[in-house]
Design a protein around this motif. Structure first.
Motif, PDB file in Angstrom:
ATOM      1  N   CYS A 170      13.332   5.908  -2.580  1.00 10.86           N
ATOM      2  CA  CYS A 170      12.766   4.613  -2.981  1.00 10.86           C
ATOM      3  C   CYS A 170      11.336   4.716  -3.487  1.00 10.86           C
ATOM      4  O   CYS A 170      10.617   3.720  -3.577  1.00 10.86           O
ATOM      5  CB  CYS A 170      12.863   3.622  -1.827  1.00 10.86           C
ATOM      6  N   GLY A 171      10.895   5.937  -3.803  1.00  7.43           N
ATOM      7  CA  GLY A 171       9.626   6.107  -4.495  1.00  7.43           C
ATOM      8  C   GLY A 171       8.421   5.568  -3.772  1.00  7.43           C
ATOM      9  O   GLY A 171       8.188   5.856  -2.594  1.00  7.43           O
ATOM     10  N   GLU A 172       7.640   4.750  -4.463  1.00  9.24           N
ATOM     11  CA  GLU A 172       6.332   4.333  -3.983  1.00  9.24           C
ATOM     12  C   GLU A 172       6.353   3.440  -2.756  1.00  9.24           C
ATOM     13  O   GLU A 172       5.306   3.253  -2.125  1.00  9.24           O
ATOM     14  CB  GLU A 172       5.584   3.616  -5.114  1.00  9.24           C
ATOM     15  N   ILE A 173       7.497   2.886  -2.366  1.00 11.16           N
ATOM     16  CA  ILE A 173       7.493   2.018  -1.185  1.00 11.16           C
ATOM     17  C   ILE A 173       8.050   2.719   0.051  1.00 11.16           C
ATOM     18  O   ILE A 173       8.096   2.137   1.133  1.00 11.16           O
ATOM     19  CB  ILE A 173       8.246   0.694  -1.439  1.00 11.16           C
ATOM     20  N   ASN A 174       8.460   3.977  -0.095  1.00 13.82           N
ATOM     21  CA  ASN A 174       8.962   4.766   1.028  1.00 13.82           C
ATOM     22  C   ASN A 174       7.862   4.956   2.076  1.00 13.82           C
ATOM     23  O   ASN A 174       6.738   5.315   1.743  1.00 13.82           O
ATOM     24  CB  ASN A 174       9.426   6.134   0.493  1.00 13.82           C
ATOM     25  N   PRO A 175       8.150   4.737   3.371  1.00 12.91           N
ATOM     26  CA  PRO A 175       7.117   4.887   4.404  1.00 12.91           C
ATOM     27  C   PRO A 175       6.402   6.233   4.379  1.00 12.91           C
ATOM     28  O   PRO A 175       5.164   6.289   4.460  1.00 12.91           O
ATOM     29  CB  PRO A 175       7.908   4.713   5.711  1.00 12.91           C
ATOM     30  N   VAL A 176       7.159   7.336   4.262  1.00 11.61           N
ATOM     31  CA  VAL A 176       6.531   8.654   4.315  1.00 11.61           C
ATOM     32  C   VAL A 176       5.727   8.938   3.053  1.00 11.61           C
ATOM     33  O   VAL A 176       4.729   9.661   3.090  1.00 11.61           O
ATOM     34  CB  VAL A 176       7.588   9.746   4.564  1.00 11.61           C
ATOM     35  N   GLN A 177       6.110   8.353   1.940  1.00 15.59           N
ATOM     36  CA  GLN A 177       5.326   8.509   0.719  1.00 15.59           C
ATOM     37  C   GLN A 177       3.948   7.888   0.882  1.00 15.59           C
ATOM     38  O   GLN A 177       2.970   8.332   0.273  1.00 15.59           O
ATOM     39  CB  GLN A 177       6.054   7.854  -0.464  1.00 15.59           C
ATOM     40  N   ASN A 178       3.840   6.866   1.715  1.00 11.89           N
ATOM     41  CA  ASN A 178       2.572   6.168   1.928  1.00 11.89           C
ATOM     42  C   ASN A 178       1.799   6.682   3.136  1.00 11.89           C
ATOM     43  O   ASN A 178       0.678   6.255   3.375  1.00 11.89           O
ATOM     44  CB  ASN A 178       2.843   4.669   2.071  1.00 11.89           C
ATOM     45  N   ASP A 179       2.414   7.577   3.893  1.00  5.99           N
ATOM     46  CA  ASP A 179       1.736   8.276   4.992  1.00  5.99           C
ATOM     47  C   ASP A 179       2.196   9.729   4.955  1.00  5.99           C
ATOM     48  O   ASP A 179       2.875  10.216   5.859  1.00  5.99           O
ATOM     49  CB  ASP A 179       2.089   7.617   6.332  1.00  5.99           C
ATOM     50  N   PRO A 180       1.841  10.449   3.882  1.00 12.43           N
ATOM     51  CA  PRO A 180       2.444  11.759   3.606  1.00 12.43           C
ATOM     52  C   PRO A 180       2.131  12.843   4.635  1.00 12.43           C
ATOM     53  O   PRO A 180       2.881  13.819   4.743  1.00 12.43           O
ATOM     54  CB  PRO A 180       1.879  12.122   2.229  1.00 12.43           C
ATOM     55  N   THR A 181       1.064  12.700   5.391  1.00 12.59           N
ATOM     56  CA  THR A 181       0.750  13.697   6.421  1.00 12.59           C
ATOM     57  C   THR A 181       1.237  13.253   7.796  1.00 12.59           C
ATOM     58  O   THR A 181       0.946  13.897   8.803  1.00 12.59           O
ATOM     59  CB  THR A 181      -0.758  13.957   6.478  1.00 12.59           C
ATOM     60  N   VAL A 220      -4.141   0.169   7.752  1.00  9.22           N
ATOM     61  CA  VAL A 220      -5.152   0.559   6.762  1.00  9.22           C
ATOM     62  C   VAL A 220      -6.477   0.692   7.496  1.00  9.22           C
ATOM     63  O   VAL A 220      -7.184  -0.289   7.721  1.00  9.22           O
ATOM     64  CB  VAL A 220      -5.235  -0.484   5.628  1.00  9.22           C
ATOM     65  N   THR A 221      -6.800   1.911   7.895  1.00 11.31           N
ATOM     66  CA  THR A 221      -7.978   2.133   8.736  1.00 11.31           C
ATOM     67  C   THR A 221      -9.179   2.677   7.973  1.00 11.31           C
ATOM     68  O   THR A 221     -10.316   2.497   8.417  1.00 11.31           O
ATOM     69  CB  THR A 221      -7.646   3.121   9.870  1.00 11.31           C
ATOM     70  N   ASP A 222      -8.962   3.358   6.847  1.00  7.25           N
ATOM     71  CA  ASP A 222     -10.086   3.971   6.129  1.00  7.25           C
ATOM     72  C   ASP A 222      -9.716   4.202   4.667  1.00  7.25           C
ATOM     73  O   ASP A 222      -8.613   3.862   4.223  1.00  7.25           O
ATOM     74  CB  ASP A 222     -10.507   5.281   6.801  1.00  7.25           C
ATOM     75  N   GLU A 223     -10.640   4.799   3.930  1.00 12.19           N
ATOM     76  CA  GLU A 223     -10.438   5.017   2.502  1.00 12.19           C
ATOM     77  C   GLU A 223      -9.288   5.973   2.214  1.00 12.19           C
ATOM     78  O   GLU A 223      -8.617   5.855   1.192  1.00 12.19           O
ATOM     79  CB  GLU A 223     -11.730   5.540   1.864  1.00 12.19           C
ATOM     80  N   LYS A 224      -9.051   6.933   3.122  1.00 11.19           N
ATOM     81  CA  LYS A 224      -7.928   7.862   2.928  1.00 11.19           C
ATOM     82  C   LYS A 224      -6.603   7.107   2.935  1.00 11.19           C
ATOM     83  O   LYS A 224      -5.694   7.411   2.156  1.00 11.19           O
ATOM     84  CB  LYS A 224      -7.923   8.919   4.031  1.00 11.19           C
ATOM     85  N   CYS A 225      -6.479   6.112   3.795  1.00 12.50           N
ATOM     86  CA  CYS A 225      -5.272   5.283   3.813  1.00 12.50           C
ATOM     87  C   CYS A 225      -5.093   4.580   2.475  1.00 12.50           C
ATOM     88  O   CYS A 225      -3.994   4.558   1.914  1.00 12.50           O
ATOM     89  CB  CYS A 225      -5.366   4.239   4.925  1.00 12.50           C
ATOM     90  N   LEU A 226      -6.164   4.011   1.961  1.00 11.64           N
ATOM     91  CA  LEU A 226      -6.086   3.313   0.682  1.00 11.64           C
ATOM     92  C   LEU A 226      -5.681   4.266  -0.435  1.00 11.64           C
ATOM     93  O   LEU A 226      -4.905   3.909  -1.332  1.00 11.64           O
ATOM     94  CB  LEU A 226      -7.429   2.660   0.358  1.00 11.64           C
ATOM     95  N   GLU A 227      -6.192   5.493  -0.386  1.00 12.86           N
ATOM     96  CA  GLU A 227      -5.852   6.494  -1.395  1.00 12.86           C
ATOM     97  C   GLU A 227      -4.358   6.821  -1.350  1.00 12.86           C
ATOM     98  O   GLU A 227      -3.686   6.863  -2.393  1.00 12.86           O
ATOM     99  CB  GLU A 227      -6.672   7.755  -1.157  1.00 12.86           C
ATOM    100  N   ASP A 228      -3.836   7.045  -0.142  1.00 12.99           N
ATOM    101  CA  ASP A 228      -2.412   7.353   0.000  1.00 12.99           C
ATOM    102  C   ASP A 228      -1.546   6.179  -0.437  1.00 12.99           C
ATOM    103  O   ASP A 228      -0.497   6.365  -1.069  1.00 12.99           O
ATOM    104  CB  ASP A 228      -2.088   7.713   1.448  1.00 12.99           C
ATOM    105  N   LEU A 229      -1.968   4.966  -0.094  1.00 12.85           N
ATOM    106  CA  LEU A 229      -1.189   3.785  -0.418  1.00 12.85           C
ATOM    107  C   LEU A 229      -1.233   3.427  -1.908  1.00 12.85           C
ATOM    108  O   LEU A 229      -0.409   2.653  -2.383  1.00 12.85           O
ATOM    109  CB  LEU A 229      -1.702   2.587   0.397  1.00 12.85           C
ATOM    110  N   SER A 230      -2.168   4.009  -2.637  1.00 14.93           N
ATOM    111  CA  SER A 230      -2.337   3.670  -4.056  1.00 14.93           C
ATOM    112  C   SER A 230      -1.483   4.509  -4.991  1.00 14.93           C
ATOM    113  O   SER A 230      -1.510   4.316  -6.208  1.00 14.93           O
ATOM    114  CB  SER A 230      -3.816   3.809  -4.447  1.00 14.93           C
ATOM    115  N   VAL A 231      -0.709   5.448  -4.444  1.00 16.55           N
ATOM    116  CA  VAL A 231       0.167   6.276  -5.274  1.00 16.55           C
ATOM    117  C   VAL A 231       1.306   5.412  -5.824  1.00 16.55           C
ATOM    118  O   VAL A 231       1.959   4.675  -5.085  1.00 16.55           O
ATOM    119  CB  VAL A 231       0.739   7.450  -4.456  1.00 16.55           C
ATOM    120  N   LEU A 232       1.544   5.519  -7.120  1.00 16.79           N
ATOM    121  CA  LEU A 232       2.564   4.713  -7.798  1.00 16.79           C
ATOM    122  C   LEU A 232       3.773   5.567  -8.190  1.00 16.79           C
ATOM    123  O   LEU A 232       3.702   6.804  -8.188  1.00 16.79           O
ATOM    124  CB  LEU A 232       1.964   4.054  -9.046  1.00 16.79           C
ATOM    125  N   ASP A 233       4.873   4.907  -8.536  1.00 18.73           N
ATOM    126  CA  ASP A 233       6.109   5.601  -8.898  1.00 18.73           C
ATOM    127  C   ASP A 233       5.873   6.679  -9.950  1.00 18.73           C
ATOM    128  O   ASP A 233       6.417   7.786  -9.856  1.00 18.73           O
ATOM    129  CB  ASP A 233       7.147   4.610  -9.420  1.00 18.73           C
TER     130      ASP A 233
END
Length: 408
Positions: free
Chosen positions: A189-200, A268-281
Motif C-alpha cells: 500500500c505504498g506511502e500509507i503502509n505503517p512500516v513505510q512511515n516508521d521504517p526503523t 509525531v515526536t520530532d523532525e525525524k518523524c516528519l521526515e519519515d512521514l513525508s515520503v510519497l509513493d
C-alpha cells in the motif's frame, strides 16, 4: 520535541491532533507539510494478501470424558494442527490453523477465519484413537481465538512478471500470469503502509498497539524474513473483536491465500518523524522481479500504482451480457462479484480480476503499470487493497479522537 507519553496524555484529554496518512501526504504534495505543532499522530494502514497469518484457538469437539487426546482435526474441511496441550478428557482441542492451509481450491484458512468472525456455522471433525467426532459450532462456542501474523506489513514488496514464454501459475496471481513480461502483479500500500512511515521500527516495536483486522492488538516484534532493507511486523489480536470486511480468503492460481489488515498510530515526536512521514509513493522503489527465476529485472515505483489510478472497481451493469455462468463471478478470488453486474463491497479487494474476465466490460479500473529498463507492463492484479487501507486509517483516527485507542 514531544514524548510519546505527552502525546498519549493529549489523547486521553481529547486534545491530540490526528491526521490519516492520506491527509498528511496530501499536505506534503501541496507544499504545506505539517510541522510538529500541527500534528501529534498519523494513522497508517495496509490491507492485502499476507501469507504469514495463522490462528490459535480452543474449540469444543465432544462432551467431557469422551476422548483423551485429539489426534487429527479440521474446521470446515481446513486441516488444523492439534496441540500442544492435550486437554485430556475435556472434550476440547487446542489447535493452530494456518491462513494458507487449503480445504479445497477455493476455500482455505483465510476463508475460515472470516466465517468465524461473521458468526457462521463451523463444522468440526476430529479423530482420536480410531474414532471420529463431529460437532457444529459458532464463534460464541469457541473458548479463545487469536490471530497472529508471523510476518506482515512489509515496508516494501516486489512486482512480479513472468519473463518466460508460457503462462505461469503462482500465488501472486489469480489467473495464470502471461508470459513475455507482458503482465505485472503488485503488492503493498505504498506511502500509507505503517512500516513505510516508521521504517526503523522506532515506534512499531514489541508491545506497540495496532489494529489487526480491525481489532486492537499488539506488535510481538519483527516478523520472519524481516531485514533492515525490508522490515515487517509480527502482531496479534483476539478474533472476537475483528471486522470481517478487513480479512478473508483470496484464491490464487495455486490455491487460497489469506487477506490481513494492519493499522498503526505513528506519534509525531520530532523532525525525524516528519521526515519519515513525508515520503510519497513516487519516492518508494518497487522492485520488479521475474516470478519464475526470482531474478531482479528492474525497479519501478509505487507512484505508478497508486497515483493517478483508481482505488476501486467501477461498475456499469448496463454492459452485462447475462452469460449463462458469469465468468467474473467464477474467477473472483473473494466471492465479491454477483451475476448481473453487482459487487459485494465488503468482500471486494479491488484486485482487478473481474476486469480481465468479464466479456461485457461491466467492470473497469485503471491499475497503473510498472517499468523495468526500457519496458513497461500493465498491472493486471493487485494483491493489496489501498481503499480498505485508507478506510482502516480513518477508523483508527476516529477511535483515537473518541479516546478508544491510546498509544500506551
Amino acid at each position: 520535541m514531544k514524548s510519546v507519553y505527552e502525546i498519549n496524555e493529549k489523547i486521553m484529554n481529547g486534545e491530540a491532533v490526528v491526521m490519516t496518512a492520506g491527509e498528511f501526504k496530501e499536505s506534503v504534495r501541496e507544499g504545506k507539510a505539517p510541522s510538529l505543532s500541527d500534528v501529534d499522530i498519523v494513522t497508517c494502514g495496509t490491507c492485502g494478501v499476507m501469507s504469514g497469518t495463522f490462528a490459535v484457538m480452543t474449540v469444543p469437539v465432544a462432551q467431557p470424558g469422551t476422548f483423551r487426546r485429539c489426534e487429527k482435526i479440521s474446521l470446515n474441511g481446513v486441516p488444523c494442527f492439534p496441540g500442544p496441550c492435550p486437554n485430556e478428557g475435556l472434550g476440547t482441542a487446542d489447535i493452530v490453523v494456518f491462513g494458507t492451509t487449503h480445504a479445497s481450491e477455493k476455500y482455505g484458512g483465510g476463508n475460515l477465519f472470516r466465517d468465524i468472525v461473521e458468526g457462521k456455522e463451523i463444522k468440526v471433525v476430529a479423530e482420536s484413537e480410531g474414532r471420529v467426532y463431529e460437532n457444529e459450532i459458532f464463534s460464541d462456542d469457541i473458548m479463545s481465538a487469536r490471530i497472529i501474523t508471523s510476518r506482515s506489513a512489509f515496508k516494501n514488496y516486489s512486482a512480479f512478471l513472468n519473463c518466460g514464454k508460457s503462462p505461469f501459475n503462482t500465488i501472486f496471481s489469480v489467473l495464470p500470469l502471461g508470459g513475455g513480461a507482458s503482465e505485472a502483479t503488485v503488492s503493498g500500500c505504498g506511502e500509507i503502509n505503517p512500516v513505510q512511515n516508521d521504517p526503523t521500527l522506532r515506534f512499531l516495536k514489541s508491545g506497540a498497539k495496532v489494529l489487526l483486522d480491525g481489532a486492537q492488538g499488539r506488535v510481538i516484534g519483527e516478523g520472519t524474513r524481516s531485514s533492515d532493507k525490508k522490515p515487517n511486523l509480527s502482531a496479534y489480536a483476539d478474533m472476537k473483536d475483528m471486522m470481517p470486511e478487513f480479512m478473508g480468503g483470496f484464491v490464487t492460481s495455486k490455491g487460497p491465500e489469506c487477506i490481513t489488515t494492519i493499522a498503526a498510530a505513528i506519534p509525531v515526536t520530532d523532525e525525524k518523524c516528519l521526515e519519515d512521514l513525508s515520503v510519497l509513493d513516487c519516492d518508494i522503489p518497487l522492485p520488479v522481479v521475474d516470478v519464475v527465476k526470482r531474478d531482479d529485472v528492474g525497479t519501478s515505483d509505487y507512484g505508478r500504482i497508486w497515483q493517478g489510478t483508481d482505488l476501486k472497481v467501477s461498475v456499469n451493469p448496463l454492459n452485462c451480457l447475462f452469460c449463462g455462468e458469469c465468468p467474473a463471478n467464477l474467477a473472483c478470488p473473494t466471492r465479491a462479484i454477483m451475476p448481473g453486474g453487482g459487487i459485494i463491497q465488503s468482500r471486494c479487494v479491488s484486485c482487478g480480476t473481474c476486469i480481465r474476465t468479464c466479456p461485457g466490460e461491466v467492470y473497469s479500473m485503471d491499475m497503473g503499470s510498472v517499468t523495468f529498463g526500457e519496458s513497461c507492463a500493465p498491472v493486471v492484479l493487485r494483491q493489496s487493497d489501498r481503499s480498505k487501507a485508507v478506510e482502516i486509517t480513518e477508523i483508527l483516527k476516529d477511535m483515537i479522537e473518541r479516546k478508544e485507542f491510546t498509544l500506551l
